[in-house]
Write a protein that holds these residues in place. Sequence first.
Motif: not given
Length: 293
Positions: A76-84
Amino acid sequence: MDLNGKVAVVTGSGRGLGLAYATALAAAGASVVVNDVDRAAVDAAVAAIPGSVGVAAAVGDTASAEKLVAAAVEAFGRIDVLITNAGILRDRVLWKMTDEDFDAVVAVHLRGTFTCARAAAIRMREQGGGGRIILIGSPAGQRGNFGQTNYAAAKAGIAAMARTWALELARSEITVNAVVPVAATEMTKTIPAFAPVIEEAERTGRPYPAWLRRDEGLGTVEDVTGLITFLASDAATGITGQAIGIGGDRLALWSHPAERSVLFRDGGWAAADIAAAWDFEQESYGIPAPVVP
């Protein structure tokens, strides 16, 4: 909440709460990377969430964390959100808990949260534009819980990391919060006070009773997803460094540890001085037992 254009990685999202988080984020428009240690669970989740991609990996080490971020960037070209969210349980009382029990839980919950957040933060800072890191805590980490030395310690550490990273990542406009969910999962379904009520609701399709949803703050996994979606959105830009509880009909902001009572004595405190002056009202501890009407 409109998450179109956002890319989210959700660890431990092959089932349960994690799957609910991933599904809700995708429904709000986000592109999602699903993760689970079980390949079959990953494949099933990807099939159920349109446009998602999956990574089968055990969360904990750096290589797995970097693999998850790389999958988001490649797809998708990027990361904006991380849920651990990834986690395991090895419940035993202190005198029966083995080194392996302790290390396994800490490796997934605490170290896995650290390695994934570090990998995501590096990428978010490089690409610019801020980001959202949402760590999954637990009431056990806030208050302690019988038989959960390893789990409670890891979840308490996660809340502390949220506060620390909120400071460190503020200039990069990356918010960090800990969510403290309470929901009917495979674990909570085994609690004697909850089991028959949850079983009846699942069998009949009736909603959970008000005492469970309000007094105990326990509902379905879907009840937790609104907070996750909100914190992932632009509407939550100013919220960071917080521990926020959600479950059933209850939404709560947890307090941070703080000095409750303070005494002073010129020259300091010898043991006898403390014994003579001690008049503190002690703090409660442990998760209160459910009160069934």
